[in-house]
Design a protein around this motif. Structure first.
Motif, PDB file in Angstrom:
ATOM      1  N   GLY A 139      -7.032 -17.110  -4.083  1.00 38.20           N
ATOM      2  CA  GLY A 139      -8.189 -16.160  -4.653  1.00 38.20           C
ATOM      3  C   GLY A 139      -7.614 -15.647  -6.132  1.00 38.20           C
ATOM      4  N   GLU A 140      -8.375 -15.568  -6.892  1.00 36.79           N
ATOM      5  CA  GLU A 140      -7.997 -14.720  -8.299  1.00 36.79           C
ATOM      6  C   GLU A 140      -8.107 -13.323  -8.136  1.00 36.79           C
ATOM      7  OE1 GLU A 140      -9.808 -16.265 -11.865  1.00 36.79           O
ATOM      8  OE2 GLU A 140      -9.200 -14.346 -12.862  1.00 36.79           O
ATOM      9  N   VAL A 141      -7.251 -12.383  -8.392  1.00 34.84           N
ATOM     10  CA  VAL A 141      -7.395 -11.174  -8.357  1.00 34.84           C
ATOM     11  C   VAL A 141      -8.315 -10.596  -9.502  1.00 34.84           C
ATOM     12  CG1 VAL A 141      -6.142  -8.898  -8.302  1.00 34.84           C
ATOM     13  CG2 VAL A 141      -5.052 -10.991  -7.334  1.00 34.84           C
ATOM     14  N   ILE A 142      -9.227  -9.897  -9.329  1.00 32.44           N
ATOM     15  CA  ILE A 142     -10.213  -9.448 -10.297  1.00 32.44           C
ATOM     16  C   ILE A 142     -10.236  -8.026 -10.432  1.00 32.44           C
ATOM     17  CG2 ILE A 142     -11.576 -11.815 -10.237  1.00 32.44           C
ATOM     18  CD1 ILE A 142     -13.624 -10.037  -8.678  1.00 32.44           C
ATOM     19  N   SER A 143      -9.525  -7.063  -9.540  1.00 33.09           N
ATOM     20  CA  SER A 143      -9.441  -5.750  -9.622  1.00 33.09           C
ATOM     21  C   SER A 143      -8.345  -5.191  -8.883  1.00 33.09           C
ATOM     22  CB  SER A 143     -10.751  -4.907  -9.290  1.00 33.09           C
ATOM     23  OG  SER A 143     -10.674  -3.558  -9.397  1.00 33.09           O
ATOM     24  N   ALA A 144      -7.412  -4.265  -9.402  1.00 38.39           N
ATOM     25  CA  ALA A 144      -6.442  -3.912  -8.464  1.00 38.39           C
ATOM     26  C   ALA A 144      -6.212  -2.606  -8.666  1.00 38.39           C
ATOM     27  CB  ALA A 144      -4.985  -4.499  -8.770  1.00 38.39           C
ATOM     28  N   GLN A 145      -5.684  -1.686  -7.563  1.00 37.96           N
ATOM     29  CA  GLN A 145      -5.466  -0.532  -7.665  1.00 37.96           C
ATOM     30  C   GLN A 145      -4.344  -0.263  -6.801  1.00 37.96           C
ATOM     31  OE1 GLN A 145      -9.529   2.325  -6.821  1.00 37.96           O
ATOM     32  NE2 GLN A 145     -10.198   0.201  -6.062  1.00 37.96           N
ATOM     33  N   ALA A 146      -3.747   1.268  -6.788  1.00 35.14           N
ATOM     34  CA  ALA A 146      -2.564   1.487  -6.040  1.00 35.14           C
ATOM     35  C   ALA A 146      -2.581   2.986  -5.720  1.00 35.14           C
ATOM     36  CB  ALA A 146      -1.371   1.102  -6.756  1.00 35.14           C
ATOM     37  N   ASP A 147      -2.005   3.543  -4.791  1.00 36.15           N
ATOM     38  CA  ASP A 147      -1.807   4.899  -4.416  1.00 36.15           C
ATOM     39  C   ASP A 147      -0.681   5.449  -5.431  1.00 36.15           C
ATOM     40  OD1 ASP A 147      -0.776   7.355  -3.524  1.00 36.15           O
ATOM     41  OD2 ASP A 147      -1.686   7.075  -1.615  1.00 36.15           O
ATOM     42  N   ASP A 148      -0.887   6.216  -6.299  1.00 38.53           N
ATOM     43  CA  ASP A 148       0.070   6.556  -7.344  1.00 38.53           C
ATOM     44  C   ASP A 148       1.479   7.329  -6.562  1.00 38.53           C
ATOM     45  OD1 ASP A 148      -1.091   8.944  -7.034  1.00 38.53           O
ATOM     46  OD2 ASP A 148      -1.384   9.477  -9.138  1.00 38.53           O
ATOM     47  N   ARG A 149       1.052   7.720  -5.320  1.00 38.14           N
ATOM     48  CA  ARG A 149       2.340   8.353  -4.719  1.00 38.14           C
ATOM     49  C   ARG A 149       3.534   7.133  -4.450  1.00 38.14           C
ATOM     50  NH1 ARG A 149       0.067  10.822   0.636  1.00 38.14           N
ATOM     51  NH2 ARG A 149      -1.103   9.013   0.505  1.00 38.14           N
ATOM     52  N   VAL A 150       3.065   5.987  -4.452  1.00 40.99           N
ATOM     53  CA  VAL A 150       4.107   4.998  -4.052  1.00 40.99           C
ATOM     54  C   VAL A 150       4.185   3.846  -5.149  1.00 40.99           C
ATOM     55  CG1 VAL A 150       4.278   4.968  -1.654  1.00 40.99           C
ATOM     56  CG2 VAL A 150       2.324   4.068  -2.464  1.00 40.99           C
ATOM     57  N   PHE A 151       2.982   3.771  -6.233  1.00 36.04           N
ATOM     58  CA  PHE A 151       3.129   2.520  -7.209  1.00 36.04           C
ATOM     59  C   PHE A 151       2.503   3.197  -8.453  1.00 36.04           C
ATOM     60  CE2 PHE A 151       1.671  -1.239  -9.288  1.00 36.04           C
ATOM     61  CZ  PHE A 151       2.582  -1.916  -9.120  1.00 36.04           C
ATOM     62  N   ARG A 152       3.433   3.372  -9.352  1.00 39.47           N
ATOM     63  CA  ARG A 152       2.882   3.844 -10.706  1.00 39.47           C
ATOM     64  C   ARG A 152       3.623   3.025 -11.767  1.00 39.47           C
ATOM     65  NH1 ARG A 152       3.092  10.136 -10.093  1.00 39.47           N
ATOM     66  NH2 ARG A 152       5.216   9.439  -9.872  1.00 39.47           N
ATOM     67  N   ASP A 153       2.686   2.764 -13.094  1.00 46.18           N
ATOM     68  CA  ASP A 153       3.361   2.182 -14.036  1.00 46.18           C
ATOM     69  C   ASP A 153       4.244   0.931 -13.857  1.00 46.18           C
ATOM     70  OD1 ASP A 153       2.833   4.483 -15.508  1.00 46.18           O
ATOM     71  OD2 ASP A 153       4.727   5.120 -15.127  1.00 46.18           O
ATOM     72  N   GLY A 154       3.461   0.134 -12.749  1.00 44.61           N
ATOM     73  CA  GLY A 154       3.781  -1.303 -12.351  1.00 44.61           C
ATOM     74  C   GLY A 154       4.958  -1.340 -11.560  1.00 44.61           C
ATOM     75  N   ARG A 155       5.343  -0.065 -10.965  1.00 37.51           N
ATOM     76  CA  ARG A 155       6.732   0.160 -10.140  1.00 37.51           C
ATOM     77  C   ARG A 155       6.394   0.752  -8.814  1.00 37.51           C
ATOM     78  NH1 ARG A 155      10.077  -2.680 -12.827  1.00 37.51           N
ATOM     79  NH2 ARG A 155      10.069  -2.299 -15.114  1.00 37.51           N
ATOM     80  N   TRP A 156       7.089   0.289  -7.736  1.00 37.97           N
ATOM     81  CA  TRP A 156       7.106   1.047  -6.542  1.00 37.97           C
ATOM     82  C   TRP A 156       8.203   2.006  -6.567  1.00 37.97           C
ATOM     83  CZ3 TRP A 156       3.643   0.159  -2.773  1.00 37.97           C
ATOM     84  CH2 TRP A 156       3.073  -1.318  -2.695  1.00 37.97           C
ATOM     85  N   ASN A 157       7.799   3.059  -5.744  1.00 37.58           N
ATOM     86  CA  ASN A 157       8.638   4.504  -5.526  1.00 37.58           C
ATOM     87  C   ASN A 157       8.369   4.872  -3.948  1.00 37.58           C
ATOM     88  OD1 ASN A 157       9.912   6.441  -6.135  1.00 37.58           O
ATOM     89  ND2 ASN A 157       8.317   7.912  -6.715  1.00 37.58           N
ATOM     90  N   MET A 158       9.165   4.143  -3.486  1.00 41.69           N
ATOM     91  CA  MET A 158       8.908   4.308  -1.733  1.00 41.69           C
ATOM     92  C   MET A 158       9.908   5.291  -1.285  1.00 41.69           C
ATOM     93  SD  MET A 158       7.613   0.541  -0.141  1.00 41.69           S
ATOM     94  CE  MET A 158       7.849  -0.500  -1.306  1.00 41.69           C
ATOM     95  N   THR A 159       9.831   6.632  -1.636  1.00 46.15           N
ATOM     96  CA  THR A 159      10.735   7.694  -1.446  1.00 46.15           C
ATOM     97  C   THR A 159      10.359   8.451   0.159  1.00 46.15           C
ATOM     98  OG1 THR A 159       9.610   9.176  -3.047  1.00 46.15           O
ATOM     99  CG2 THR A 159      11.864   8.231  -3.438  1.00 46.15           C
ATOM    100  N   ASP A 160       9.009   8.359   0.171  1.00 37.91           N
ATOM    101  CA  ASP A 160       8.387   9.028   1.745  1.00 37.91           C
ATOM    102  C   ASP A 160       8.447   7.638   2.538  1.00 37.91           C
ATOM    103  OD1 ASP A 160       6.969   9.602   3.617  1.00 37.91           O
ATOM    104  OD2 ASP A 160       5.354  10.637   2.322  1.00 37.91           O
ATOM    105  N   ASP A 161       9.126   7.904   3.530  1.00 43.81           N
ATOM    106  CA  ASP A 161       9.250   6.840   4.824  1.00 43.81           C
ATOM    107  C   ASP A 161       7.880   6.546   5.399  1.00 43.81           C
ATOM    108  OD1 ASP A 161      12.182   6.525   4.617  1.00 43.81           O
ATOM    109  OD2 ASP A 161      12.729   7.741   6.334  1.00 43.81           O
ATOM    110  N   ASN A 162       6.962   7.533   5.346  1.00 45.02           N
ATOM    111  CA  ASN A 162       5.778   7.210   5.908  1.00 45.02           C
ATOM    112  C   ASN A 162       5.019   6.225   5.082  1.00 45.02           C
ATOM    113  OD1 ASN A 162       5.920   8.672   8.290  1.00 45.02           O
ATOM    114  ND2 ASN A 162       5.635  10.441   7.246  1.00 45.02           N
ATOM    115  N   LEU A 163       5.450   6.082   4.025  1.00 48.42           N
ATOM    116  CA  LEU A 163       4.480   5.419   2.946  1.00 48.42           C
ATOM    117  C   LEU A 163       5.163   3.949   2.495  1.00 48.42           C
ATOM    118  CD1 LEU A 163       2.810   8.267   0.448  1.00 48.42           C
ATOM    119  CD2 LEU A 163       1.820   7.285   2.649  1.00 48.42           C
ATOM    120  N   ARG A 164       6.353   3.827   3.279  1.00 48.27           N
ATOM    121  CA  ARG A 164       6.984   2.327   2.718  1.00 48.27           C
ATOM    122  C   ARG A 164       5.731   1.132   3.307  1.00 48.27           C
ATOM    123  NH1 ARG A 164      12.185   2.679   1.461  1.00 48.27           N
ATOM    124  NH2 ARG A 164      13.150   5.011   1.790  1.00 48.27           N
ATOM    125  N   THR A 165       6.121   0.166   2.520  1.00 49.43           N
ATOM    126  CA  THR A 165       5.057  -0.898   3.158  1.00 49.43           C
ATOM    127  C   THR A 165       6.007  -1.497   4.266  1.00 49.43           C
ATOM    128  OG1 THR A 165       6.207  -2.207   1.287  1.00 49.43           O
ATOM    129  CG2 THR A 165       4.034  -1.239   0.975  1.00 49.43           C
TER     130      THR A 165
END
Lengths: 186, 186
Positions: A139-165
């Protein structure tokens, strides 16, 4: 809050190999399945590959619509992810069964799953041989979004254990995504 | 200790989406590269898909030999993994550059990397269109081994932080594989 992710950074949502939810729709039908086997295959335009079993209801919806979404769930959704991986949409309303709520995507009709860490809306690049021989969809990705609590400015930030992937092994066992480690190149 | 992994369990070495080292050899030449983009695509016989850039030296060796190995590195190898991902085997002896030592596989000529958590020896299933259009290689796993300190009886057991597997993000940032969580199906 859901924020847009630049398409040339979209691969980063999937690069670490998390388990995903593949959602799809065609006409009045919709479905969501869990998939351990997905990966980016190109940066820009971003492309992904995902294995979708020939017998699955999702396969039918994806083939009919030419679209799918990849949703990246969090640890606090783990029971529902396993349910989405075991039940079949052929005989079960997977949304009722899992409790997943959905919201509308920007570019495709497939529903996006609430509470996930990231979302990739994909248009199928039809490859009949791969689909038939390997159940492999590109598939070609034609739109992408993230929850800014865990992904912002192109980087993951998984400090909340409940929000880890999550990463799937087998038999109901997952790994949470662990500590981030940055290595400086020489 | 290195132990054999039954072929029908080999996918479990790769199922959680770790970064891998792809090793290859042809004639007197050999190489090792890091790859974030690999995944299982079938259980039995086990098959894997991996993206290998068209400009890479590894690509040349894999195309010439029809073989490659997937090595699953541990956290205590992280600096060498990054080096293997940055340097090119065209102009660098990657083994000298990274410090990786190798040992012989059972079924293929590609060297296997010492100190890793698992090893998959693969024979290329030639798919010219995928290779040309997507840099995507499909391999059948014909032999598999694991370090029994971390993988035994088909299950990972990453209690030693140094032996956790890794997941790559970008820019020298990795995630360690985190806690295992087992969910009972309803």
């Amino acid at each position: 809050m859901r924020i847009p992710v630049a398409l040339d950074k979209a691969y980063r949502l999937l690069n670490h190999g998390p388990v995903v939810l593949v959602s799809s729709a065609h006409g009045d039908a919709r479905n969501v399945m869990a998939a351990a086997w997905s990966m980016p295959i190109d940066f820009s335009p971003p492309k992904v590959a995902v294995v979708v079993d020939a017998r699955s209801f999702s396969r039918q919806l994806i083939e009919a619509s030419g679209e799918f979404a990849i949703n990246i769930p969090c640890r606090n959704q783990i029971e529902a992810v396993l349910k989405a991986g075991i039940a079949s949409g052929r005989d079960t309303d997977k949304f009722a069964h899992t409790g997943f709520k959905s919201f509308a995507g920007h570019r495709i009709a497939a529903p996006l799953i609430e509470g996930c860490a990231g979302w990739l809306e994909c248009r199928v690049i039809t490859e009949p041989h791969n689909e038939a021989a390997y159940d492999l969809f590109i598939g070609e990705v034609i739109s992408a979004q993230a929850d800014d609590r865990v992904f912002r400015d192109g980087r993951w930030n998984m400090t909340d254990d409940n929000l880890r992937t999550l990463h799937y092994l087998s038999g109901g066992t997952f790994f949470a995504t662990g500590d981030a480690i940055t290595v400086a190149p020489d």
